[in-house]
Scaffold this motif. Structure first.
Motif, PDB file in Angstrom:
ATOM      1  N   ALA A 131      85.500 122.410  29.029  1.00  0.00           N
ATOM      2  CA  ALA A 131      85.304 121.998  27.641  1.00  0.00           C
ATOM      3  C   ALA A 131      86.475 122.501  26.817  1.00  0.00           C
ATOM      4  O   ALA A 131      87.035 123.566  27.098  1.00  0.00           O
ATOM      5  N   MET A 132      86.834 121.726  25.815  1.00  0.00           N
ATOM      6  CA  MET A 132      87.935 122.118  24.949  1.00  0.00           C
ATOM      7  C   MET A 132      87.818 121.416  23.609  1.00  0.00           C
ATOM      8  O   MET A 132      87.145 120.381  23.481  1.00  0.00           O
ATOM      9  N   ASN A 133      88.453 122.001  22.596  1.00  0.00           N
ATOM     10  CA  ASN A 133      88.564 121.354  21.299  1.00  0.00           C
ATOM     11  C   ASN A 133      89.714 120.350  21.350  1.00  0.00           C
ATOM     12  O   ASN A 133      90.641 120.501  22.152  1.00  0.00           O
ATOM     13  N   PRO A 134      89.692 119.329  20.500  1.00  0.00           N
ATOM     14  CA  PRO A 134      90.784 118.352  20.550  1.00  0.00           C
ATOM     15  C   PRO A 134      92.130 118.916  20.111  1.00  0.00           C
ATOM     16  O   PRO A 134      93.177 118.395  20.490  1.00  0.00           O
ATOM     17  N   CYS A 135      92.115 119.990  19.317  1.00  0.00           N
ATOM     18  CA  CYS A 135      93.353 120.624  18.887  1.00  0.00           C
ATOM     19  C   CYS A 135      93.061 122.090  18.608  1.00  0.00           C
ATOM     20  O   CYS A 135      91.919 122.545  18.760  1.00  0.00           O
ATOM     21  N   ARG A 136      94.054 122.846  18.209  1.00  0.00           N
ATOM     22  CA  ARG A 136      93.856 124.277  18.008  1.00  0.00           C
ATOM     23  C   ARG A 136      92.904 124.557  16.852  1.00  0.00           C
ATOM     24  O   ARG A 136      92.074 125.472  16.925  1.00  0.00           O
ATOM     25  N   ILE A 173      85.246 112.915  28.755  1.00  0.00           N
ATOM     26  CA  ILE A 173      84.396 112.294  27.747  1.00  0.00           C
ATOM     27  C   ILE A 173      84.615 112.951  26.391  1.00  0.00           C
ATOM     28  O   ILE A 173      84.940 114.139  26.300  1.00  0.00           O
ATOM     29  N   GLU A 174      84.457 112.155  25.360  1.00  0.00           N
ATOM     30  CA  GLU A 174      84.534 112.648  23.988  1.00  0.00           C
ATOM     31  C   GLU A 174      83.129 113.024  23.530  1.00  0.00           C
ATOM     32  O   GLU A 174      82.193 112.231  23.641  1.00  0.00           O
ATOM     33  N   VAL A 175      82.975 114.231  23.013  1.00  0.00           N
ATOM     34  CA  VAL A 175      81.681 114.707  22.515  1.00  0.00           C
ATOM     35  C   VAL A 175      81.766 114.767  20.990  1.00  0.00           C
ATOM     36  O   VAL A 175      82.454 115.636  20.448  1.00  0.00           O
ATOM     37  N   PRO A 176      81.117 113.853  20.276  1.00  0.00           N
ATOM     38  CA  PRO A 176      81.230 113.834  18.813  1.00  0.00           C
ATOM     39  C   PRO A 176      80.467 114.981  18.170  1.00  0.00           C
ATOM     40  O   PRO A 176      79.577 115.589  18.782  1.00  0.00           O
TER      41      PRO A 176
END
Length: 297
Positions: A131-136, A173-176
């Motif tokens: 899992a990760m954030n889309p940016c910092r 996958i994108e998790v909104p």
């Protein structure tokens, strides 16, 4: 699988629920998991359980802690997650050396530790969930939010993950973000028990099919390429789609076979004997997101 989404969207919760929909350990798998835990000194009071392992090391873990090492070459987190789930939260925060050390276990299902006076190989057949954030800053692409650094923030953050590692991740996958209204009036959803039944049926189909072929594997993920091409042969429409996607996205040989494996698994979840265009389209859609990240890397 790699989940990308803003903080608080439920990525960690989804990963922690994954073992609940997986079938229990078979007797042979239980023995292997217990032996690894015993070598690592983590077999508390000799208790055994058929629940699949779930390991979630902190992003400050060293390479030796992840893949194993030390004077007696103890197994690391990747081997302790054998036949289970290895969850890496905040994936880009791990050191590049630690992440790239996972490439061999993901490919072969084994983790070899070599030292000057000995060499030992531990099994490490895992399901990697990250899992990760889309940016910092964590909110890139969210409605009503504008990152002060712009696209550079997203690109530099995602580029911390190497292309060869991304090539080994089948699903992205994108998790909104979850809003308050989503929590106040939740929609009806399929229960974990119902999903677990579908997974068990799909795995039973795979096991029976592969036993007939003498593949030496029990799931699609562990099939050799020659068997995958046989059991996941698409129809004419699907073949055309796969050819076009391979040319446009520049699939590697590994990516090509992994798309077939995912499509075959999606067909099994639908209880379909053949792989159709819809299954290939969904499998390719998961790979397309990974290809965009690979370009940033």
């Amino acid at each position: 699988m790699l989940m990308v989404g803003p903080p608080g969207s439920g990525k960690s919760m989804l990963a922690q629920r994954l073992p609940s929909i997986l079938p229990p350990l078979a007797p042979k798998e239980l023995l292997e998991v217990s032996m690894i835990a015993s070598v690592a000194g983590e077999l508390g009071e000799g208790k055994l359980t058929d629940r699949r392992p779930f390991r979630a090391p902190h992003h400050s873990a060293s390479m030796a802690a992840m893949v194993g090492g030390g004077l007696r070459a103890r197994p690391g987190e990747v081997s302790l997650a054998h036949h289970g789930v290895l969850f890496l939260d905040e994936l880009p925060e791990f050191t590049p050396q630690t992440l790239d050390a996972l490439r061999q276990p993901l490919e072969t299902g084994d983790c070899m530790i070599a030292r000057a006076n000995h060499r030992v190989t531990y099994p490490a057949r895992i399901q990697l969930v990250a899992a990760m954030n889309p940016c910092r800053c964590g909110m890139s692409g969210e409605p009503g939010y504008r990152c002060l650094r712009g696209d550079r923030c997203r690109t530099e953050y995602q580029a911390r993950i190497s292309g060869p590692l991304l090539d080994r991740i089948d699903l992205r996958i994108e998790v909104p973000a979850v809003s308050a209204s989503d929590l106040i009036r939740p929609d009806k959803a399929e229960t974990s028990a119902a999903v677990a039944q579908r997974v068990a049926r799909a795995r039973a189909m795979q096991r029976e099919r592969l036993e007939r072929l003498g593949a030496g594997a029990t799931t699609n993920a562990h099939c050799p390429p020659s068997i995958v091409e046989e059991i996941a042969k698409p129809d004419s429409a699907g073949l055309t789609l796969l050819k076009d996607a391979s040319e446009k996205l520049g699939f590697s040989a590994r990516a090509y076979h992994r798309v077939l494996k995912v499509a075959r698994t999606l067909a099994d979840l639908d209880a379909s004997e053949t792989v159709g265009r819809i299954h290939l389209a969904e499998a390719i859609s998961y790979r397309m997101s990974a290809e965009r990240m690979a370009q940033a890397a």
